[in-house]
Design an enzyme around this catalytic site. Structure first.
Site, PDB file in Angstrom:
ATOM      1  N   VAL A  20       2.965  14.062  -3.575  1.00  0.00           N
ATOM      2  CA  VAL A  20       2.404  15.023  -2.617  1.00  0.00           C
ATOM      3  C   VAL A  20       0.872  14.993  -2.628  1.00  0.00           C
ATOM      4  O   VAL A  20       0.230  15.902  -2.134  1.00  0.00           O
ATOM      5  CB  VAL A  20       2.934  16.459  -2.874  1.00  0.00           C
ATOM      6  CG1 VAL A  20       4.414  16.559  -2.536  1.00  0.00           C
ATOM      7  CG2 VAL A  20       2.686  16.888  -4.325  1.00  0.00           C
TER       8      VAL A  20
ATOM      9  N   ASP B 175       0.815  -1.221   0.000  1.00  0.00           N
ATOM     10  CA  ASP B 175       0.000   0.000   0.000  1.00  0.00           C
ATOM     11  C   ASP B 175       0.849   1.271   0.000  1.00  0.00           C
ATOM     12  O   ASP B 175       0.454   2.296   0.563  1.00  0.00           O
ATOM     13  CB  ASP B 175      -0.973   0.000   1.193  1.00  0.00           C
ATOM     14  CG  ASP B 175      -1.827  -1.250   1.217  1.00  0.00           C
ATOM     15  OD1 ASP B 175      -2.232  -1.684   0.128  1.00  0.00           O
ATOM     16  OD2 ASP B 175      -2.065  -1.790   2.312  1.00  0.00           O
TER      17      ASP B 175
ATOM     18  N   LYS C 101       1.845   1.926  -5.152  1.00  0.00           N
ATOM     19  CA  LYS C 101       2.350   1.313  -6.398  1.00  0.00           C
ATOM     20  C   LYS C 101       1.401   1.585  -7.557  1.00  0.00           C
ATOM     21  O   LYS C 101       1.831   1.799  -8.685  1.00  0.00           O
ATOM     22  CB  LYS C 101       2.502  -0.212  -6.208  1.00  0.00           C
ATOM     23  CG  LYS C 101       3.497  -0.597  -5.131  1.00  0.00           C
ATOM     24  CD  LYS C 101       3.530  -2.100  -4.917  1.00  0.00           C
ATOM     25  CE  LYS C 101       2.264  -2.659  -4.322  1.00  0.00           C
ATOM     26  NZ  LYS C 101       2.009  -2.257  -2.925  1.00  0.00           N
TER      27      LYS C 101
ATOM     28  N   GLN D 147       1.755  -6.315  -3.413  1.00  0.00           N
ATOM     29  CA  GLN D 147       2.330  -6.490  -2.075  1.00  0.00           C
ATOM     30  C   GLN D 147       3.686  -5.768  -1.977  1.00  0.00           C
ATOM     31  O   GLN D 147       3.847  -4.744  -2.598  1.00  0.00           O
ATOM     32  CB  GLN D 147       2.432  -7.982  -1.702  1.00  0.00           C
ATOM     33  CG  GLN D 147       1.076  -8.623  -1.458  1.00  0.00           C
ATOM     34  CD  GLN D 147       0.399  -9.119  -2.718  1.00  0.00           C
ATOM     35  OE1 GLN D 147       1.020  -9.771  -3.524  1.00  0.00           O
ATOM     36  NE2 GLN D 147      -0.863  -8.809  -2.900  1.00  0.00           N
TER      37      GLN D 147
ATOM     38  N   THR E 137       2.945 -12.745   2.476  1.00  0.00           N
ATOM     39  CA  THR E 137       2.092 -13.374   1.482  1.00  0.00           C
ATOM     40  C   THR E 137       2.867 -14.555   0.901  1.00  0.00           C
ATOM     41  O   THR E 137       4.023 -14.785   1.279  1.00  0.00           O
ATOM     42  CB  THR E 137       1.641 -12.342   0.412  1.00  0.00           C
ATOM     43  OG1 THR E 137       0.575 -12.920  -0.348  1.00  0.00           O
ATOM     44  CG2 THR E 137       2.779 -11.896  -0.493  1.00  0.00           C
TER      45      THR E 137
ATOM     46  N   GLY F  57      -4.691  -4.452  -3.669  1.00  0.00           N
ATOM     47  CA  GLY F  57      -5.660  -3.383  -3.911  1.00  0.00           C
ATOM     48  C   GLY F  57      -4.896  -2.135  -4.298  1.00  0.00           C
ATOM     49  O   GLY F  57      -4.176  -1.574  -3.473  1.00  0.00           O
ATOM     50  N   HIS F  58      -4.990  -1.742  -5.566  1.00  0.00           N
ATOM     51  CA  HIS F  58      -4.206  -0.606  -6.064  1.00  0.00           C
ATOM     52  C   HIS F  58      -5.154   0.523  -6.460  1.00  0.00           C
ATOM     53  O   HIS F  58      -6.046   0.333  -7.286  1.00  0.00           O
ATOM     54  CB  HIS F  58      -3.358  -1.032  -7.269  1.00  0.00           C
ATOM     55  CG  HIS F  58      -2.390  -2.131  -6.929  1.00  0.00           C
ATOM     56  ND1 HIS F  58      -1.765  -2.897  -7.861  1.00  0.00           N
ATOM     57  CD2 HIS F  58      -1.951  -2.591  -5.733  1.00  0.00           C
ATOM     58  CE1 HIS F  58      -0.974  -3.779  -7.265  1.00  0.00           C
ATOM     59  NE2 HIS F  58      -1.077  -3.619  -5.970  1.00  0.00           N
TER      60      HIS F  58
ATOM     61  N   ARG G 138      -9.851  -3.052   6.057  1.00  0.00           N
ATOM     62  CA  ARG G 138      -9.272  -3.013   7.414  1.00  0.00           C
ATOM     63  C   ARG G 138      -8.471  -1.736   7.634  1.00  0.00           C
ATOM     64  O   ARG G 138      -7.842  -1.221   6.710  1.00  0.00           O
ATOM     65  CB  ARG G 138      -8.337  -4.216   7.634  1.00  0.00           C
ATOM     66  CG  ARG G 138      -9.074  -5.519   7.811  1.00  0.00           C
ATOM     67  CD  ARG G 138      -8.102  -6.681   7.973  1.00  0.00           C
ATOM     68  NE  ARG G 138      -7.375  -6.986   6.748  1.00  0.00           N
ATOM     69  CZ  ARG G 138      -6.474  -7.939   6.642  1.00  0.00           C
ATOM     70  NH1 ARG G 138      -6.155  -8.665   7.702  1.00  0.00           N
ATOM     71  NH2 ARG G 138      -5.866  -8.173   5.495  1.00  0.00           N
TER      72      ARG G 138
HETATM   73  P1  GDP Z   1      -0.781   0.204  -3.549  1.00  0.00           P
HETATM   74  O1  GDP Z   1      -1.412  -1.035  -3.049  1.00  0.00           O
HETATM   75  O2  GDP Z   1       0.683   0.247  -3.306  1.00  0.00           O
HETATM   76  O3  GDP Z   1      -1.132   0.518  -4.972  1.00  0.00           O
HETATM   77  O4  GDP Z   1      -1.379   1.417  -2.666  1.00  0.00           O
HETATM   78  P2  GDP Z   1      -2.925   1.609  -2.236  1.00  0.00           P
HETATM   79  O5  GDP Z   1      -3.676   2.108  -3.422  1.00  0.00           O
HETATM   80  O6  GDP Z   1      -3.430   0.410  -1.530  1.00  0.00           O
HETATM   81  O7  GDP Z   1      -2.764   2.736  -1.124  1.00  0.00           O
HETATM   82  C1  GDP Z   1      -2.131   3.945  -1.386  1.00  0.00           C
HETATM   83  C2  GDP Z   1      -3.127   5.093  -1.147  1.00  0.00           C
HETATM   84  O8  GDP Z   1      -2.426   6.323  -1.101  1.00  0.00           O
HETATM   85  C3  GDP Z   1      -4.167   5.264  -2.236  1.00  0.00           C
HETATM   86  O9  GDP Z   1      -5.348   5.722  -1.656  1.00  0.00           O
HETATM   87  C4  GDP Z   1      -3.550   6.329  -3.141  1.00  0.00           C
HETATM   88  O10 GDP Z   1      -4.527   7.081  -3.867  1.00  0.00           O
HETATM   89  C5  GDP Z   1      -2.879   7.208  -2.128  1.00  0.00           C
HETATM   90  N1  GDP Z   1      -1.670   7.914  -2.580  1.00  0.00           N
HETATM   91  C6  GDP Z   1      -0.675   7.499  -3.413  1.00  0.00           C
HETATM   92  N2  GDP Z   1       0.309   8.404  -3.486  1.00  0.00           N
HETATM   93  C7  GDP Z   1      -0.045   9.413  -2.649  1.00  0.00           C
HETATM   94  C8  GDP Z   1       0.588  10.649  -2.233  1.00  0.00           C
HETATM   95  O11 GDP Z   1       1.691  10.988  -2.662  1.00  0.00           O
HETATM   96  N3  GDP Z   1      -0.105  11.413  -1.326  1.00  0.00           N
HETATM   97  C9  GDP Z   1      -1.318  11.051  -0.828  1.00  0.00           C
HETATM   98  N4  GDP Z   1      -1.909  11.853   0.074  1.00  0.00           N
HETATM   99  N5  GDP Z   1      -1.934   9.912  -1.191  1.00  0.00           N
HETATM  100  C10 GDP Z   1      -1.299   9.107  -2.078  1.00  0.00           C
HETATM  101  P1  IMO Z   2      -1.037  -4.296  -2.160  1.00  0.00           P
HETATM  102  O1  IMO Z   2      -0.627  -4.857  -3.506  1.00  0.00           O
HETATM  103  C1  IMO Z   2      -0.997  -4.833   2.157  1.00  0.00           C
HETATM  104  C2  IMO Z   2      -1.078  -8.982   3.606  1.00  0.00           C
HETATM  105  C3  IMO Z   2      -2.309  -9.447   4.347  1.00  0.00           C
HETATM  106  C4  IMO Z   2      -1.694 -10.451   5.304  1.00  0.00           C
HETATM  107  C5  IMO Z   2      -0.595 -11.098   4.435  1.00  0.00           C
HETATM  108  C6  IMO Z   2      -1.001 -12.425   3.803  1.00  0.00           C
HETATM  109  O2  IMO Z   2      -2.307  -3.536  -2.204  1.00  0.00           O
HETATM  110  O3  IMO Z   2       0.095  -3.570  -1.532  1.00  0.00           O
HETATM  111  P2  IMO Z   2      -2.588 -13.086   1.798  1.00  0.00           P
HETATM  112  O4  IMO Z   2      -4.067 -12.884   1.589  1.00  0.00           O
HETATM  113  O5  IMO Z   2      -1.733 -12.469   0.742  1.00  0.00           O
HETATM  114  O6  IMO Z   2      -2.238 -14.523   2.044  1.00  0.00           O
HETATM  115  O7  IMO Z   2      -2.265 -12.320   3.184  1.00  0.00           O
HETATM  116  O8  IMO Z   2      -0.298 -10.160   3.428  1.00  0.00           O
HETATM  117  N1  IMO Z   2      -1.339  -8.416   2.270  1.00  0.00           N
HETATM  118  C7  IMO Z   2      -1.268  -7.107   1.976  1.00  0.00           C
HETATM  119  N2  IMO Z   2      -1.024  -6.038   2.777  1.00  0.00           N
HETATM  120  N3  IMO Z   2      -1.177  -4.664   0.831  1.00  0.00           N
HETATM  121  C8  IMO Z   2      -1.374  -5.727   0.015  1.00  0.00           C
HETATM  122  O9  IMO Z   2      -1.401  -5.627  -1.323  1.00  0.00           O
HETATM  123  C9  IMO Z   2      -1.480  -7.018   0.594  1.00  0.00           C
HETATM  124  N4  IMO Z   2      -1.693  -8.248   0.103  1.00  0.00           N
HETATM  125  C10 IMO Z   2      -1.590  -9.092   1.132  1.00  0.00           C
HETATM  126  O10 IMO Z   2      -2.923  -8.383   5.039  1.00  0.00           O
HETATM  127  O11 IMO Z   2      -1.062  -9.793   6.370  1.00  0.00           O
HETATM  128 MG    MG Z   3      -2.913  -1.649  -1.762  1.00  0.00          MG
END
Ligand code: GDP
Ligand code: IMO
Ligand code: MG
Length: 428
Positions: A414, A13, A16, A224, A239, A40-41, A303
């Site tokens: 930012v 998270d 990416k 991840q 994972t 979840g991206h 979560r």
């Molecule tokens: P990923 O799983 O690595 O793709 O990241 P997620 O999408 O799960 O979580 C990142 C969150 O941060 C998302 O809600 C993005 O829209 C947000 N985000 C990404 N870059 C930035 C940033 O530079 N600033 C802020 N405030 N939010 C960001």
């Molecule tokens: P992105 O790509 C954050 C965590 C789960 C758990 C562990 C194992 O959005 O960054 P799994 O279902 O993969 O067997 O769970 O890995 N986990 C993540 N945490 N971002 C993710 O993906 C994750 N994918 C799995 O919360 O601790």
């Molecule tokens: Mg994510």
């Protein structure tokens, strides 16, 4: 043109999705190489539309770019079809999607076992996403997995499923007191998915290598992150795949010699979802600040994410394990308005200083962060577009992270928007 990898440098998270989307505009192919719909991206397009993408590479949102699901991904076909339909319903052209014939399938018994095993682990549970990811990779390595290509051959599909369910049903019924899974019903269900997905099933390894030979640009998009890697992360709280750069080669069929740069996506603080050690975790009002201002709620399970300060031990480790050439520092804006910003520069473990990732898991569980305190900045930085626009203390923070991690911060995020970046060095 060589391939580029985007890899998560912490516990996931990091942003990416946003980074891959930003680079996607320059790319011919964007390839997911591991994980499944546990990811979840989030992508926010320039017109403010928000997408939460789980299984499809975010390149699907870029017109002209070919999105590829590589052999290293585990595919839940029902989920994939619903994601394809959901994107198409929002006007996204999904017709160029390619899915590797070698990718393994997430089957109903994987989802059932993921959930029931977690329940039986009680307080020792991993906190998985419950999507069947671990059991699907387990069967892949155990050589009882079923692949996308098996959906194209009804006899093979039936034979493999009958065989594997002979054992899995015993486990579900006799060990976990669950209902047995009916093989015939699953075969019918999965053959239907096969009919829907057939146009997308391709020898993606051949396709990608031919594309590289033609001079195409290929982005390998990790899900991840490093600390969730089954080999290099905080095992067993990980994972079941390899998000690190090595996994990008295995999960796509692109050789290491073709990879030119590795972009590590790293948050300006740290978050984690699920169980496991987290030395800089906060349980005070600063943790609340990061949670609220960063909107740190999971995209897949909803979560609340655990929040803590930036950990430079992890940053250094990630740079080393992945061969990171550039860091993309995200969410620097979330740190605005803090009086001071701590950075963990090392640990104390049972009275001994330790500046690198401890060799043992027990060591990491005992690690007490050693902090360096930098002065904060009060300004909102979400409108800054050059490094010089940033307040002096924000610049100092970025420069100190670079120094501690041993890699250049080429982009500073930012805000969540595609344009909310400070590009110090072009990545492509
Ligand atoms: P990923 O799983 O690595 O793709 O990241 P997620 O999408 O799960 O979580 C990142 C969150 O941060 C998302 O809600 C993005 O829209 C947000 N985000 C990404 N870059 C930035 C940033 O530079 N600033 C802020 N405030 N939010 C960001
Ligand atoms: P992105 O790509 C954050 C965590 C789960 C758990 C562990 C194992 O959005 O960054 P799994 O279902 O993969 O067997 O769970 O890995 N986990 C993540 N945490 N971002 C993710 O993906 C994750 N994918 C799995 O919360 O601790
Ligand atoms: Mg994510």
């Amino acid at each position: 043109m060589p391939a580029i990898v985007v890899v998560g440098a912490q516990w996931g998270d990091e942003g990416k999705g946003k980074a891959a989307d930003l680079l996607g505009g320059e790319m011919d192919y964007v390839v997911r190489y591991q994980g499944g719909n546990n990811a979840g991206h989030t992508v926010v397009t320039p017109d403010g539309e928000k997408f939460a993408i789980h299984l499809t590479p975010v390149g699907v949102l870029t017109p002209g770019c070919t999105p590829v699901i590589g052999n290293g991904v585990v595919v839940d076909p029902k989920f994939l079809i619903s994601e394809i339909d959901g994107l198409a319903a929002r006007g996204v052209d999904v017709s160029k999607l390619m899915v590797s014939a070698d990718a393994h399938l997430v089957m109903p018994h994987h989802r059932a076992l993921d959930r029931v095993v977690e329940r039986y682990l009680g307080s020792s549970r991993i906190g998985t996403t419950g999507r069947g990811i671990g059991p699907a990779y387990g069967d892949k390595v155990g050589r009882t997995g079923i692949r996308l290509q098996d959906l194209l051959d009804p006899k093979i599909l039936e034979k493999k499923l009958q065989l594997v369910l002979r054992e899995k049903n015993q486990v579900l019924v006799k060990v976990y007191n669950r209902k047995a899974i009916d093989a015939d019903a699953v075969v019918d269900e999965y053959l239907e998915y096969g009919r829907r997905l057939e146009p997308y099933i391709v020898d993606t390894c051949l396709e990608l290598n031919n594309a590289l030979n033609r001079g195409a640009k290929v982005l390998l998009e990790g899900a991840q992150a490093t600390m969730l890697d089954v080999d290099h992360g905080t095992y067993p709280f990980v994972t079941s795949s390899n998000p690190t750069t090595g996994g990008a080669c295995m999960g796509s069929g692109i050789a290491p010699t073709r990879i030119d740069s590795v972009i590590g996506i790293i948050k300006a603080y740290t978050t984690r979802v699920g169980s496991g050690p987290f030395p800089t975790e906060l349980f005070d009002e600063y943790g609340e600040h990061l949670l609220k201002n960063g909107g740190e709620y999971g995209v897949t399970t909803g979560r609340q994410r655990r929040c803590g300060w930036f950990d430079a031990v992890i940053g250094r480790y990630s740079v080393r394990v992945n061969g990171i050439t550039d860091l993309f520092l995200t969410k620097a804006d979330v740190l605005s308005k803090l009086d001071r910003v701590p950075i963990c520069v090392g640990y104390d473990i049972d009275g001994e200083p330790c500046d690198e990732m401890p060799m043992t898991q027990t060591g990491l569980h005992h690690a007490i962060p050693r902090y360096e305190y930098l002065d904060g900045w009060s300004q909102d930085i979400s409108g800054c577009r050059t490094f010089d626009d940033l307040p002096k203390n924000a610049r100092k923070y970025v420069e100190r992270l670079e120094e501690l991690c041993g890699a250049q911060v080429s982009v500073v995020g930012v805000g969540p928007g595609r344009e909310q970046n400070i590009v110090r060095k072009e990545l492509v």
